[in-house]
Design a protein around this motif. Structure first.
Motif, PDB file in Angstrom:
ATOM      1  N   UNK A 134       0.868  -0.991  -0.101  1.00 45.16           N
ATOM      2  CA  UNK A 134      -0.399  -0.289   0.415  1.00 45.16           C
ATOM      3  C   UNK A 134       0.844   0.763   0.291  1.00 45.16           C
ATOM      4  N   UNK A 135      -0.195   2.211  -0.531  1.00 47.80           N
ATOM      5  CA  UNK A 135       0.746   3.964  -0.278  1.00 47.80           C
ATOM      6  C   UNK A 135       0.017   4.816  -0.129  1.00 47.80           C
ATOM      7  N   UNK A 136       0.750   5.773   1.052  1.00 47.11           N
ATOM      8  CA  UNK A 136      -0.278   6.918   1.110  1.00 47.11           C
ATOM      9  C   UNK A 136       0.601   7.703   0.438  1.00 47.11           C
ATOM     10  N   UNK A 137       0.314   9.096  -0.015  1.00 44.08           N
ATOM     11  CA  UNK A 137       0.158  10.057  -0.145  1.00 44.08           C
ATOM     12  C   UNK A 137      -0.704  11.907   0.231  1.00 44.08           C
ATOM     13  N   UNK A 138      -0.044  12.490   0.859  1.00 45.57           N
ATOM     14  CA  UNK A 138      -0.436  13.554   1.057  1.00 45.57           C
ATOM     15  C   UNK A 138      -0.641  14.423  -0.182  1.00 45.57           C
ATOM     16  N   UNK A 139      -2.232  14.677   0.182  1.00 41.77           N
ATOM     17  CA  UNK A 139      -2.489  15.546  -0.915  1.00 41.77           C
ATOM     18  C   UNK A 139      -2.709  16.871  -0.881  1.00 41.77           C
ATOM     19  N   UNK A 140      -3.165  17.382   0.189  1.00 42.38           N
ATOM     20  CA  UNK A 140      -3.329  18.467   0.998  1.00 42.38           C
ATOM     21  C   UNK A 140      -3.565  18.787   2.499  1.00 42.38           C
ATOM     22  N   UNK A 141      -3.237  19.710   2.762  1.00 45.71           N
ATOM     23  CA  UNK A 141      -3.046  19.860   4.577  1.00 45.71           C
ATOM     24  C   UNK A 141      -3.537  21.743   4.921  1.00 45.71           C
ATOM     25  N   UNK A 142      -4.474  21.365   5.839  1.00 47.60           N
ATOM     26  CA  UNK A 142      -5.824  22.150   6.157  1.00 47.60           C
ATOM     27  C   UNK A 142      -5.281  22.975   8.074  1.00 47.60           C
ATOM     28  N   UNK A 143      -4.494  23.523   7.589  1.00 43.88           N
ATOM     29  CA  UNK A 143      -4.587  23.847   9.326  1.00 43.88           C
ATOM     30  C   UNK A 143      -5.968  25.072  10.251  1.00 43.88           C
ATOM     31  N   UNK A 144      -6.492  23.842  10.795  1.00 48.29           N
ATOM     32  CA  UNK A 144      -7.524  24.691  11.157  1.00 48.29           C
ATOM     33  C   UNK A 144      -7.447  25.830  12.633  1.00 48.29           C
ATOM     34  N   UNK A 145      -6.248  25.359  13.303  1.00 46.45           N
ATOM     35  CA  UNK A 145      -5.605  26.280  13.848  1.00 46.45           C
ATOM     36  C   UNK A 145      -4.010  25.884  13.862  1.00 46.45           C
ATOM     37  N   UNK A 146      -2.657  26.870  14.137  1.00 46.05           N
ATOM     38  CA  UNK A 146      -2.072  25.611  14.934  1.00 46.05           C
ATOM     39  C   UNK A 146      -1.171  24.836  14.982  1.00 46.05           C
ATOM     40  N   UNK A 147      -2.392  23.787  16.149  1.00 48.17           N
ATOM     41  CA  UNK A 147      -1.901  22.736  16.277  1.00 48.17           C
ATOM     42  C   UNK A 147      -3.133  21.955  16.203  1.00 48.17           C
ATOM     43  N   UNK A 148      -3.613  21.840  15.154  1.00 45.16           N
ATOM     44  CA  UNK A 148      -4.816  21.290  14.699  1.00 45.16           C
ATOM     45  C   UNK A 148      -4.737  21.556  13.084  1.00 45.16           C
ATOM     46  N   UNK A 149      -4.839  20.331  12.063  1.00 47.20           N
ATOM     47  CA  UNK A 149      -4.858  20.093  10.853  1.00 47.20           C
ATOM     48  C   UNK A 149      -5.276  18.843  10.170  1.00 47.20           C
ATOM     49  N   UNK A 150      -6.337  19.098   9.309  1.00 44.44           N
ATOM     50  CA  UNK A 150      -6.877  18.007   8.025  1.00 44.44           C
ATOM     51  C   UNK A 150      -6.432  17.595   6.996  1.00 44.44           C
ATOM     52  N   UNK A 151      -5.936  16.467   7.431  1.00 44.05           N
ATOM     53  CA  UNK A 151      -4.832  16.250   6.252  1.00 44.05           C
ATOM     54  C   UNK A 151      -5.717  15.109   5.488  1.00 44.05           C
ATOM     55  N   UNK A 152      -6.258  15.601   4.032  1.00 46.87           N
ATOM     56  CA  UNK A 152      -6.333  14.675   2.999  1.00 46.87           C
ATOM     57  C   UNK A 152      -5.435  13.960   2.173  1.00 46.87           C
ATOM     58  N   UNK A 153      -5.417  12.335   2.213  1.00 49.75           N
ATOM     59  CA  UNK A 153      -4.525  12.411   1.260  1.00 49.75           C
ATOM     60  C   UNK A 153      -4.834  10.983   0.346  1.00 49.75           C
ATOM     61  N   UNK A 154      -3.973  10.209  -0.359  1.00 49.21           N
ATOM     62  CA  UNK A 154      -4.693   9.035  -1.664  1.00 49.21           C
ATOM     63  C   UNK A 154      -4.499   8.185  -1.120  1.00 49.21           C
ATOM     64  N   UNK A 155      -4.690   6.777  -1.049  1.00 51.20           N
ATOM     65  CA  UNK A 155      -4.345   5.422  -0.682  1.00 51.20           C
ATOM     66  C   UNK A 155      -4.377   4.628  -1.922  1.00 51.20           C
ATOM     67  N   UNK A 156      -2.952   3.781  -2.062  1.00 47.75           N
ATOM     68  CA  UNK A 156      -3.693   2.759  -3.329  1.00 47.75           C
ATOM     69  C   UNK A 156      -2.953   1.402  -2.381  1.00 47.75           C
ATOM     70  N   UNK A 157      -3.317   0.753  -2.884  1.00 51.14           N
ATOM     71  CA  UNK A 157      -3.587  -1.298  -3.124  1.00 51.14           C
ATOM     72  C   UNK A 157      -2.723  -1.207  -3.952  1.00 51.14           C
ATOM     73  N   UNK A 158      -1.410  -2.083  -3.916  1.00 46.84           N
ATOM     74  CA  UNK A 158      -0.404  -2.350  -5.037  1.00 46.84           C
ATOM     75  C   UNK A 158      -0.748  -4.670  -4.753  1.00 46.84           C
ATOM     76  N   UNK A 159      -0.601  -5.055  -5.871  1.00 50.11           N
ATOM     77  CA  UNK A 159      -0.671  -6.061  -6.082  1.00 50.11           C
ATOM     78  C   UNK A 159       1.063  -6.502  -5.252  1.00 50.11           C
ATOM     79  N   UNK A 160       1.395  -5.627  -6.123  1.00 54.04           N
ATOM     80  CA  UNK A 160       3.387  -5.621  -4.617  1.00 54.04           C
ATOM     81  C   UNK A 160       4.038  -4.557  -5.573  1.00 54.04           C
TER      82      UNK A 160
END
Length: 139
Positions: free
Chosen positions: A77-103
């Motif tokens: 599996x791979x994960x890639x951070x696509x976007x980070x929204x800082x709600x406050x300096x110490x809180x963030x919403x992180x959108x990622x993309x995940x993909x499973x692979x045969x190998x």
């Protein structure tokens, strides 16, 4: 000047958030449930890609120790951070993309995932607080 002195606080936080997601990937690829569970705050909420709701680290741990071992025997599996929204300096919403692979470098398996991780910076460390995994269905 050190690298730390050249990095703005926001850039350092982005790098630390990417490191959390990289650790998440590492723990899944290598089937390390304790490493995975260690990313979550004690009272974290997590909804799996199939809608199972887990309400604290103990439930996340029980579930992860049951499903993670053996889950990568046929791929990775791979994960890639696509976007980070800082709600406050110490809180963030992180959108990622995940993909499973045969190998490693193989063909994609199934639909990609679109996880959302709400993270908080506590005692200088970013931890996962509320997470929702979502499968992306084409069409």
């Amino acid at each position: 000047m050190t690298t730390e002195e050249l990095t703005t606080p926001r850039e350092a936080d982005l790098e630390a958030i990417r490191a959390v997601v990289a650790t998440l990937e590492h723990s899944q690829r290598n089937e390390l449930p304790d490493e995975f569970v260690g990313l979550f705050r004690e009272d974290a909420l997590w909804t799996t890609g199939h809608g199972r709701r887990l309400y604290d680290r103990a439930e996340i741990s029980e579930f992860t120790h049951r499903v993670l071992p053996g889950s990568m025997r046929e791929g990775t599996v791979t994960y890639e951070v696509e976007h980070v929204l800082f709600i406050r300096p110490d809180v963030a919403a992180v959108k990622a993309r995940a993909q499973y692979w045969t190998e490693e470098g193989g063909e994609p398996v199934g639909n990609p995932g679109s996880p959302l991780y709400v993270m908080a910076k506590e005692d200088g460390q970013w931890v996962m607080v509320a997470c929702q995994n979502t499968e992306v269905i084409d069409g």
